[in-house]
Design an enzyme around this catalytic site. Sequence first.
Site, PDB file in Angstrom:
ATOM      1  N   ASP A 169     -13.802   0.558  -3.672  1.00  0.00           N
ATOM      2  CA  ASP A 169     -13.840   1.908  -4.206  1.00  0.00           C
ATOM      3  C   ASP A 169     -12.536   2.135  -4.953  1.00  0.00           C
ATOM      4  OD1 ASP A 169     -14.774   4.629  -4.477  1.00  0.00           O
ATOM      5  OD2 ASP A 169     -13.176   5.150  -3.070  1.00  0.00           O
TER       6      ASP A 169
ATOM      7  N   THR B 202     -10.868   4.914  -6.161  1.00  0.00           N
ATOM      8  CA  THR B 202      -9.949   5.952  -5.707  1.00  0.00           C
ATOM      9  C   THR B 202      -9.493   5.680  -4.286  1.00  0.00           C
ATOM     10  OG1 THR B 202     -11.167   7.500  -7.086  1.00  0.00           O
ATOM     11  CG2 THR B 202      -9.637   8.428  -5.487  1.00  0.00           C
TER      12      THR B 202
ATOM     13  N   ASP C 254     -12.213   4.958   1.427  1.00  0.00           N
ATOM     14  CA  ASP C 254     -11.441   5.898   2.220  1.00  0.00           C
ATOM     15  C   ASP C 254     -12.095   7.264   2.307  1.00  0.00           C
ATOM     16  OD1 ASP C 254     -11.095   6.773  -0.349  1.00  0.00           O
ATOM     17  OD2 ASP C 254      -8.957   7.199  -0.148  1.00  0.00           O
TER      18      ASP C 254
END
Length: 800
Positions: free
Chosen positions: A316, A318, A556
């Site tokens: 991911d 970000t 996250d």
Amino acid sequence: MTQRALDSPGEQPDPVQPPSGPPRGLSASEVAERVARGEVNDVPVRSSRSVTEIVRANVFTRFNLIIGVLWLIMLAVAPIQDSLFGFVIIANTGIGIIQEWRAKKTLDSLAVIGEAKPTVRRDGEAAEVSVSEIVLGDLVELGPGDKVVVDGTVAEADSLEIDESLLTGEADPVIKRTGDAVMSGSFVVAGGGAFTATKVGREAYAAQLAEEASRFTLVQSELRSGISTILKYVTWMMVPTALGLIISQLVVKDNNFKDSVARTVGGIVPMIPEGLVLLTSVAFAIGVIRLGRKQCLVQELPAIEGLARVDIVCLDKTGTLTEGGMDVTEVRPLNGMDEVYVHRVLAALGSSDPRPNASLQAIIDAHPDGGGWTATRTMPFSSARKYSGASFTEDDGGTSAWLLGAPDVLLEADDPALTETGHLNEQGLRVLLLARVRGELDAPDAASGATPAALVVLEQRLRPDAGDTLAYFEDEHVDAKIISGDNAVSVGAVAQKLGMPGAEHALDARKLPAEHDEMASAIERNAVFGRVTPQQKRDMVAALQSRGHTVAMTGDGVNDVLALKDADIGVSMGSGSEATRAVAQIVLLDNSFATLPSVVAEGRRVIGNITRVATLFLTKTVYSVLLAVLVVCFQVEYPFLPRHLTLLSTLTIGVPAFFLALAPNKERAHPHFVRRVMRYSVPSGLIAGVATFVTYLLARHHYSGPGALDAETSAATLTLFLVSMWVLAIIARPYTWWRVALVASMGLCFLLVLAVPWLQHFFALKLVGSVMPWTAVAISVVAAAALEVTWKLVGRRFRG
């Protein structure tokens, strides 16, 4: 860190106005009363086995039982030299207990560091407490990404949406209103609120599930299941062979009873690869300790092995490739909007959200003044919807409603602002659109027909170590896939800055085919994907797994939870949402993506080294079983006493295996552990067994008179040691200075036993004459040549 929420496609939550005069929660005296009554959430977080379980698991094993019985027999009928194998087992078991206990301490301390602290409201003040300090009746606050830690009833709800998929399997979030029940183990995906704890401790739903399956359940471990399979086969071979050996030595041969018992036990003990399980546990335990020093929490030990087998890692963007923070670099008004007014709108949007994500936090940092407007309704950000919103009463009494989100979602396809957005995305910048809603904020078509007001340009902070980490995966032939909810062009530009191959061809996930096989083909061809919904992330993982790939997923945010849960290995950042940390097998507590290569390397070290030492142990098992069978068939005395095989096992397996199991090893992990081990150990054991028995038969014809059996045993021992040393020398390759020193020192120790009189007497080893010792050496040389040829043939036949 961006905490982006999960939403069901097309569903608009009902924004509600925050209630006035929120509950104050319990008072300090009420908390004390509940603690005194034991109404506390006292369920311990189990990050590993307890000390009692560690001792029990290491002591009470099938093979320890067998060896323990044989040891007691030997203590009764033979000199202490023939009982040395029992002391070795005690030492090995002690080492196993100490190493796992050390790993437990590391794991437990890291689990405390990584444990999220829920926010409770007491006496009207919000404060963070540990999960175990929550009491019955506590008012627990919730925001996007927070996990519900105890059962309760919703007391406040502000567009609160909760995902219960980890409990029910249903992926769609559930909108919660005041009075609705919430279950522990679920997590917030949008909105916020608070709930009153109604069940704590072992009465909570998640705690009841934990009674049946510990939080730290084992991932699939080919290494552990393979060793279990090997031990099962060994048991099947050992039982009939041992029975035949007992009958042969005690009934058929008319020997001294105690000597027969000693030689019978000497034939049974080496069949047991008792140290193999120990070394596997020690290797895993030391791996946990090593990674713990790098602030990497391994929640499931075999996850170290699993990540080493991964061939695709989904990242991911970000929070993984970029740091959590962003900066507003520019605000571009559209359609003649007043720039000052736009700044006031942005400031008001920032102040309306008590739990801003990274994008909104950047806007708050750039516009710290709240604007003095009053928020009347709010719409939390949803990663499926791709925008958030709020309506306000402005300081002049007027009202307005605004949306803030993805331009390509909020704008019409032919809007000229999209061209401007595209140019910015190509530079790796993130762009949000501020748009004014024509109707009501909670209308189903609020985004339809919204008037564009401004483009908010954000710059993401790249992690300094991300480029090197991507290069590492490329060098190790692990395909990296960047999967993000952001605009595909923007994601591709970020990937290009990091030097990722294929980043120039970013794919919009909205164009991905829905069928798994076609989706898998598209994913394999491309490396960067934008506008990926949470459900698509999950589907992409499943599609890759359907093609036989071992997939790791990093993330996250809450929108990563389902994909993390379904991936073979889930990796979460320590600063990520509590929900992601709960489902991940590996948590990077220092939020450093650069730690991943260390985890991969540790896994490869464990797998490669255990494969090496397993070959050593199984070679011993094979030649022990073969020698026992040959002794029964030829009706002769078993050639060895336990002391001889204890010496050989220590020098050719025990000591070197311990060092080899902990040595550096960058070899790529290969599948089919059992087959790979048996391909080498079976022929090696057969060659060693045949060479030893040939020497023994020749010695029986050569020696006669008193002491002949001792001389025969010594000649056979020399052959078995030399052949076993050659197996060790092959396994120790490629040579380094310490590997050469290890093999050489083991040979010198054996020469020392042959040269020192009291050691000769202690181990009953004395080479008689020169003919048989040199014959034993010659047979060993032939066996060594056979080993070299066999290993090369097996290597060519079964490459990889």
